[in-house]
Design a protein around this motif. Sequence first.
Motif, short mmCIF file in Angstrom:
data_model
loop_
_atom_site.label_atom_id
_atom_site.label_comp_id
_atom_site.label_asym_id
_atom_site.label_seq_id
_atom_site.Cartn_x
_atom_site.Cartn_y
_atom_site.Cartn_z
N PRO A 139 0.84 -1.22 0.00
CA PRO A 139 0.00 0.00 0.00
C PRO A 139 0.86 1.26 0.00
N GLY A 140 0.58 2.12 -0.97
CA GLY A 140 1.34 3.37 -1.07
C GLY A 140 2.68 3.23 -1.74
N LEU A 141 2.93 2.11 -2.46
CA LEU A 141 4.25 1.92 -3.08
C LEU A 141 4.59 3.02 -4.08
N PRO A 142 3.66 3.46 -4.96
CA PRO A 142 4.04 4.57 -5.85
C PRO A 142 4.48 5.81 -5.10
N ALA A 143 3.84 6.09 -3.98
CA ALA A 143 4.23 7.26 -3.19
C ALA A 143 5.64 7.08 -2.63
N TYR A 144 5.95 5.88 -2.12
CA TYR A 144 7.29 5.63 -1.60
C TYR A 144 8.33 5.75 -2.71
N ILE A 159 -1.00 13.01 -11.94
CA ILE A 159 -2.13 12.56 -11.11
C ILE A 159 -3.41 13.25 -11.55
N LYS A 160 -3.30 14.53 -11.87
CA LYS A 160 -4.48 15.25 -12.33
C LYS A 160 -4.98 14.70 -13.66
N LYS A 161 -4.06 14.34 -14.55
CA LYS A 161 -4.48 13.78 -15.83
C LYS A 161 -5.17 12.45 -15.64
N VAL A 162 -4.61 11.63 -14.75
CA VAL A 162 -5.23 10.33 -14.50
C VAL A 162 -6.64 10.51 -13.95
N LEU A 163 -6.77 11.44 -13.00
CA LEU A 163 -8.09 11.65 -12.39
C LEU A 163 -9.07 12.29 -13.36
N LYS A 164 -8.56 13.07 -14.26
CA LYS A 164 -9.45 13.65 -15.27
C LYS A 164 -9.91 12.60 -16.27
N LYS A 165 -8.99 11.68 -16.58
CA LYS A 165 -9.30 10.64 -17.56
C LYS A 165 -10.17 9.55 -16.96
N ARG A 166 -9.84 9.13 -15.74
CA ARG A 166 -10.59 8.05 -15.10
C ARG A 166 -11.18 8.53 -13.77
N GLY A 167 -11.70 9.75 -13.76
CA GLY A 167 -12.21 10.34 -12.53
C GLY A 167 -13.50 9.76 -12.03
N ASP A 168 -14.19 8.98 -12.87
CA ASP A 168 -15.44 8.37 -12.43
C ASP A 168 -15.24 6.96 -11.90
N ASP A 169 -14.00 6.50 -11.85
CA ASP A 169 -13.69 5.16 -11.33
C ASP A 169 -13.30 5.29 -9.87
N PHE A 170 -14.07 4.66 -9.00
CA PHE A 170 -13.82 4.79 -7.56
C PHE A 170 -12.44 4.25 -7.18
N GLU A 171 -12.06 3.11 -7.73
CA GLU A 171 -10.79 2.51 -7.36
C GLU A 171 -9.63 3.41 -7.74
N THR A 172 -9.70 4.02 -8.91
CA THR A 172 -8.62 4.92 -9.33
C THR A 172 -8.52 6.12 -8.40
N VAL A 173 -9.66 6.74 -8.11
CA VAL A 173 -9.65 7.94 -7.26
C VAL A 173 -9.18 7.57 -5.84
N SER A 174 -9.69 6.45 -5.32
CA SER A 174 -9.27 6.01 -3.98
C SER A 174 -7.78 5.70 -3.95
N PHE A 175 -7.30 5.02 -5.00
CA PHE A 175 -5.88 4.66 -5.06
C PHE A 175 -4.99 5.89 -5.03
N TRP A 176 -5.36 6.91 -5.80
CA TRP A 176 -4.48 8.08 -5.87
C TRP A 176 -4.70 9.01 -4.68
N LEU A 177 -5.86 8.96 -4.06
CA LEU A 177 -6.02 9.70 -2.81
C LEU A 177 -5.12 9.09 -1.73
N SER A 178 -5.10 7.77 -1.66
CA SER A 178 -4.25 7.10 -0.67
C SER A 178 -2.78 7.40 -0.93
N ASN A 179 -2.36 7.33 -2.19
CA ASN A 179 -0.95 7.56 -2.52
C ASN A 179 -0.57 9.03 -2.36
N THR A 180 -1.49 9.93 -2.68
CA THR A 180 -1.18 11.35 -2.49
C THR A 180 -0.99 11.66 -1.01
#
Length: 1851
Positions: free
Chosen positions: A1502-1507, A1536-1557
């Motif tokens: 968990p959080g490996l991209p952030a590390y 991160i903004k581009k990913v969220l703009k592209k796949r911003g309606d996917d809960f797993e994507t948003v949750s994943f990048w919220l956790s990593n951010t």
Amino acid sequence: MAASELYTKFARVWIPDPEEVWKSAELLKDYKPGDKVLLLHLEEGKDLEYRLDPKTKELPHLRNPDILVGENDLTALSYLHEPAVLHNLRVRFIDSKLIYTYCGIVLVAINPYEQLPIYGEDIINAYSGQNMGDMDPHIFAVAEEAYKQMARDERNQSIIVSGESGAGKTVSAKYAMRYFATVSGSASEANVEEKVLASNPIMESIGNAKTTRNDNSSRFGKYIEIGFDKRYRIIGANMRTYLLEKSRVVFQAEEERNYHIFYQLCASANLPEFKMLRLGNANNFHYTKQGGSPVIEGVDDTKEMAHTRQACTLLGISESYQMGIFRILAGILHLGNVAFTSRDSDSCTIPPKHEPLSIFCDLMGVDYEEMCHWLCHRKLATTTETYIKPISKLQATNARDALAKHIYAKLFNWIVDHVNQALHSAVKQHSFIGVLDIYGFETFEINSFEQFCINYANEKLQQQFNMHVFKLEQEEYMKEQIPWTLIDFYDNQPCINLIESKLGILDLLDEECKMPKGTDDTWAQKLYNTHLNKCALFEKPRLSNKAFIIQHFADKVEYQCEGFLEKNKDTVFEEQIKVLKSSKFKMLPELFQDDEKAISPTSATSSGRTPLTRTPAKLTKGRPGQTAKEHKKTVGHQFRNSLHLLMETLNATTPHYVRCIKPNDFKFPFTFDEKRAVQQLRACGVLETIRISAAGFPSRWTYQEFFSRYRVLMKQKDVLSDRKQTCKNVLEKLIADKDKYQFGKTKIFFRAGQVAYLEKLRADKLRAACIRIQKTIRGWLLRKKYLRMRKAAIIVQRYVRGYQARCYAKFLRRTKAATIIQKYWRMYIVRRRYKIKRMATIVLQSYLRGYLARNRYRKMLREHKAVIIQKWVRGWLARTYYRRSMHAIIYLQCCFRRMMAKRELKKLKIEARSVERYKKLHIGMENKIMQLQRKVDEQNKDYKCLMEKLTNLEGTYTSETEKLRSDLERLQLSEEEAKIATGRVLSLQEEIAKLRKDLEQTQSEKKSIEERADRYKQETEQLVSNLKEENTLLKQEKEALNHLIVEQAKEMTETMEKKLVEETKQLELDLNDERLRYQNLLNEFSRLEERYDDLKEEMTLMNVPKPGHKRTDSTHSSNESEYTFSSEIAETEDMPLRTEEPSEKKVPLDMSLFLKLQKRVTELEQEKQVMQDELDRKEEQVLRSKAKEEERPQIRGAELEYESLKRQELESENKKLKNELNELRKALSEKSAPEVTAPGAPAYRVLMEQLTSVSEELDVRKEEVLILRSQLVSQKEAIQPKNTMTDSTILLEDVQKMKDKGEIAQAYIGLKETNRSPAMDCHELNEDGELWLVYEGLKQANRLLESQLQSQKRSHENEAEALRGEIQSLKEENNRQQQLLAQNLQLPPEARIEASLQHEITRLTNENLDLMEQLEKQDKTVRKLKKQLKVFAKKIGELEVGQMENISPGQIIDEPIRPVNIPRKEKDFQGMLEYKKEDEQKLVKNLILELKPRGVAVNLIPGLPAYILFMCVRHADYLNDDQKVRSLLTSTINSIKKVLKKRGDDFETVSFWLSNTCRFLHCLKQYSGEEGFMKHNTSRQNEHCLTNFDLAEYRQVLSDLAIQIYQQLVRVLENILQPMIVSGMLEHETIQGVSGVKPTGLRKRTSSIADEGTYTLDSILRQLNSFHSVMCQHGMDPELIKQVVKQMFYIVGAITLNNLLLRKDMCSWSKGMQIRYNVSQLEEWLRDKNLMNSGAKETLEPLIQAAQLLQVKKKTDDDAEAICSMCSALTTAQIVKVLNLYTPVNEFEERVSVSFIRTIQMRLRDRKDSPQLLMDAKHIFPVTFPFNPSSLALETIQIPASLGLGFISRV
């Protein structure tokens, strides 16, 4: 069933009533066919005999069951007739305070004459996206239906709003437009929706006026087309107006006003810019004072003027044009004050220098003399000549008024045209929704041309309405395949033909207007000749020849012919218009450029309402080909054309109808006048809709709804698997007449009254069942109770009788013993009492006798002494009295004797002179002598007695004398002694005198001293007393002050504590508000940024990039400076896509945000300058150090040698690796052994593993060898004797350059190794270093074993922990079971059974949910394993086939494969990752842009991209490369903004990048070096802190990014949950069978019976589990998970409560039970996830209290008090709304009384809460990110190969 069979005893009916229109009554006996009289009992308690009509024999209308009263849709009523409709509307309006009701496709809106809180943005959001039947009736529901149908059917829509003046048409149309503006938004940033709404105040000011019926009555009709683009966003609007009431400009009836704009101008006359208008009070002008009511209560005309001007500015009408409008309006007012003076009967004049006219001319810019002339004259033209003729005063006044009306109409046209221009859009209109706000049917005492046109328009609209209703009914029947039978409905085409056909009323009117001598009378005669007795709808009044009657669809209307011709012509003098056209005021001629109306020289009067055509004026002006006929169109002709155009538009759209009803004529709030309501219902077509519906099959049920409702009427054998067939079978049994119902494809259609009959059967069945159940239960309970009581009584009797016998025996023993004891005790008592009395008596007697004797003695003694005293006193008194008496007697005798003697002497003197006297004297003398002799004898006797006494006295005197003599002698002796003593006495007296003097002197001195002492003492005492008093006072004051100080201290402490608590709370609220405001700003900024990016993309797609100069957007620098969202690399990538945008396309930013960014840019520029200066200094230092290094080339020899050795070693290693790789490839590519080289073969796998291990080992050994060799070289140089000091200095510098302690330690070990003797070097034990390899292999094996042991230990600990958790859960379950068992044992048997059943249901439900979750997980695992198994099976099959074909059996045995274990040396990593700058985009791409959370990221730490990103930042910080740090962080944020703009309606994507951010943010804090963040770090982690850069600003940027991601996550959650909430929480029956389905009308509601596609509570719980598991899997912070869960539960509670407040069908007791059960399941979910302390449960409190409110008793004052104390989380408006909406599902429930609701309102009137009705479902709680340090060591992190990050290396 025959209708007459329903008229049984106690059936309720409606009978006509002259006052209440319809009155309710109850049958007292059954009706039998042939009866002529019905015995009725009225509600007021009277009995009535109701006689039936002998001709029609129609029975009175039946009343609907109470359960159907108050329905949202009138067509849901079983009996559809006028009294049912009227009663339903009245109950909803008066009792429930509901102003909207459906009537099929019509929305009936009753004006409440009160502001209601049901039009806010929260209500709009609640209705947005909902089906029309799912929510309570509302104007927003109609608007949403129109908007939805426009988008779904690709067809234009219309909303037709009609009704009387004062019914609320304008307000309804306004709210519909507000809904479109709020829901759709605008397609551009020009705020078109605001402009559309801004047109309302302008049109109201110039087109609305106060009437006797309405304070804001629209005096014109309008049709507004709101245009939408392809994405259904507002792009513009267009307005068409009809029949402006021009006559109001010059005349107002009593209690009415002119148009609002005139009074607004007069109220604002004091403004500086209005001084030139020379206005004043409205009472000073003729055109504004006629009504006598210049002020509207509650309306401030000054403020309204400001709103009007603001709206004009918003619509683009400049200040100069606004002032021009106001000049023209002021000129009209002054024109009305122009007065005329009659010269004679045919001419008039205006007084010279008439002030109103001069002001008018000044304002209009025209010549005074010319205007004065043409106001009093007219030009007449004949075929030969033209001459000027004066006009009379009346004609001049009419001409003045006609001119004023004409100017106002032209100004009205001009304003409408400019409003349309402002609302016009350049974008192509895709579709539109039209809102028609038009007058309703009118009938007055005197009806003229205006009423005729209005009613003509309503006839056309009613025809269109009837056809549409008929069409919908036909479509419904055809859709359900019901046999179509023709429904007879009223067709008003004959009435329309009478008005508009050839030789119709309008045609004859136009023809008469063309006649030179046409009058109203001649036109009336033509009407009579043409239509009387020929058309049934045309009649002539009996007593008038100047009127006619038309039978309209609503009522008969009598029209007065007077004024029809003049109003139809609507002309004005041509010369006056020419004067105005020649005005110097530029705006005035513009009004008359498009003048198409006839200007006749033959008429001067005009009145009526002016129509405005659809086409704007600017499009029609200046067409030279127009004929004179076209210029002379009459008002009626123009209105007919406009009406035809309107009908064409409406017929081309899908209409939606809103009928506004005026409840009373006095504007009383929530007051219902049945007579007025019935008139309007008949006039607006509502009853016609009811009649059409009632003629067919008005009641419609789906088969599932019918089965659920009437399952109780079926037997078990009747229930089949086919619901449709089941319903058919049951209906055939229940209703014999098959014509009363029809079976469609999906619904059952019923005739009117059948649902009431079914409801009666259902109620009877339920009542019978209830009675039977009650009878059985009561009998069983009483029997059980009797047996229990009998058994208990026997036992009690047995014990009581035994107890009584024992008590009796005991009583007898005690009685006997007591008797004996009493005997002896009484004897003892009596004897003792006798002795005591005897002794007391004796004592008393002795004392009494002694007392009496003493008293007697004292009395005798007193009497004796008293006698003695009395004797002496009496003697003394007698003697005293005797002496006094004797003395007085003697004195008297002397006096008397003297007097007598004097008399005698006088007599004697007289008698002496006479002889007679002597004779007489001698006669008396004898008597006297005898008397004297007697006296002498008596005196002798007395003398003898006295002598005896004297003798006695002499004897006593003698004895006394002797005694006195002896006493005298003794006294003489004592006298001598006294003389001697006298001498001594004298001397003593002298001494005494001296002493006395001394004593007196001493006494005087003492006295003076005492006086002084006394004085002093008194003064002292006074002083002391004063001091004591002062001291006492001071003490009292001190005590008071101390007490006061203590109290004040206590009060201050309490106050300070309270203030501190309040300030703390306030600060927390302010902080939350500020945080929320800040996060909203971030949200707005992100929205603007996305909008900006979208615009850039659109511009990129629209504009082809041209070669040449490219420039970036102007906002780029500010964005980069504040948020660092772009980098040089990103800029380079985006360069080809950017084009120079036009300046007018720039996105308008918030000014506060812009200023903030500008300030931030300035600060960053200063920091940049400082950094640039520092960089210059650093570069100078580097240059100086390089110069010094060049001077000392020998010092750097070791480093150069190290570099060369490293390069040579790398080259040699690369050559070896290439050779080995080539050899392996050759070996594997040989075709002689394909079985070995196959990808799945064991040899292939072994070789690949060896190759990987060898390459890794070579890398490690290569670095170690290079380090050792460099250390050896440096050691050799250090040993040289000639440069010892210099070399030590160099070594010291090298050591200082080592940034990490690990490097220093490694260098030290290297030095120690090189200092050892060669014999001790392990590498030189043999030539190839085999022992070293063996040693390393053993170390590797030890490490492997140790890791395996550690892993096994961890697994065992995890298992033990899991077992302990299971044990704990089992213990808790056991305890809970025991508690439940104990509670159940305490309950009575009935409640015990119910509780056990409830508990068992809950347990089974929870187990079912758990098993379903496990089953889903197992299904997923099975599917995954099956896929893998298929792949492996396929591969194995291919390998087996290849081996069988190409491999002999001996080959595998002859060539065994031995895996070679190549040991690897562990390296001490520093927790950094090194990458090249050119690989940055590749890093971002692989790690962020292309990383799939559902794929690769699932198996990561968990959080490996952030590390990984932080470790890259650490390396850039270690290298002191600020450009690299900035570039990496900027690229990361942008990616991160581009990913969220592209796949911003996917809960797993948003949750994943919220956790990593958040993890990235925590890493930046944890390793920032700040003490506050280093408390929980290990020493090793503290060594990994950043050393060169302070990234605090980037932390803020990341925090803002995390807030934006969180808000996006909440939006995603809301979008996913919102479709589930209402269905799962409200509509689905979690507890089956509790709630019933009520009959519904045409507006079908979502059924509470769950279909296959509907959501349930389990769906919501599964979705919550999914959300929670995804967040936990991504390693999201626990506190952040709690905040997300709290937000989710708030959304669930808010949406559920809002829908509950807007749905009357959901407010019932059973639904409250369902909601409470659903909430308990949500709470159970929180407990299972250990989230009870997250605050999520508190967000459900309003919903819980609303459910409780539905279930509690609602009758008495105690119930009201309980409700007020219970519903603390609900506002007063919400409580009252729920109580008003409370609807019984069954007849056994009762409605909430109006008095109870008023009691609740009275009790809650002091509560201070928000007046808002709905909760804000869009509210997002401010999010915080508590610091959560990681215990993971950076140096232990491994990078999986699946990430594709082979280009980075660990350092």
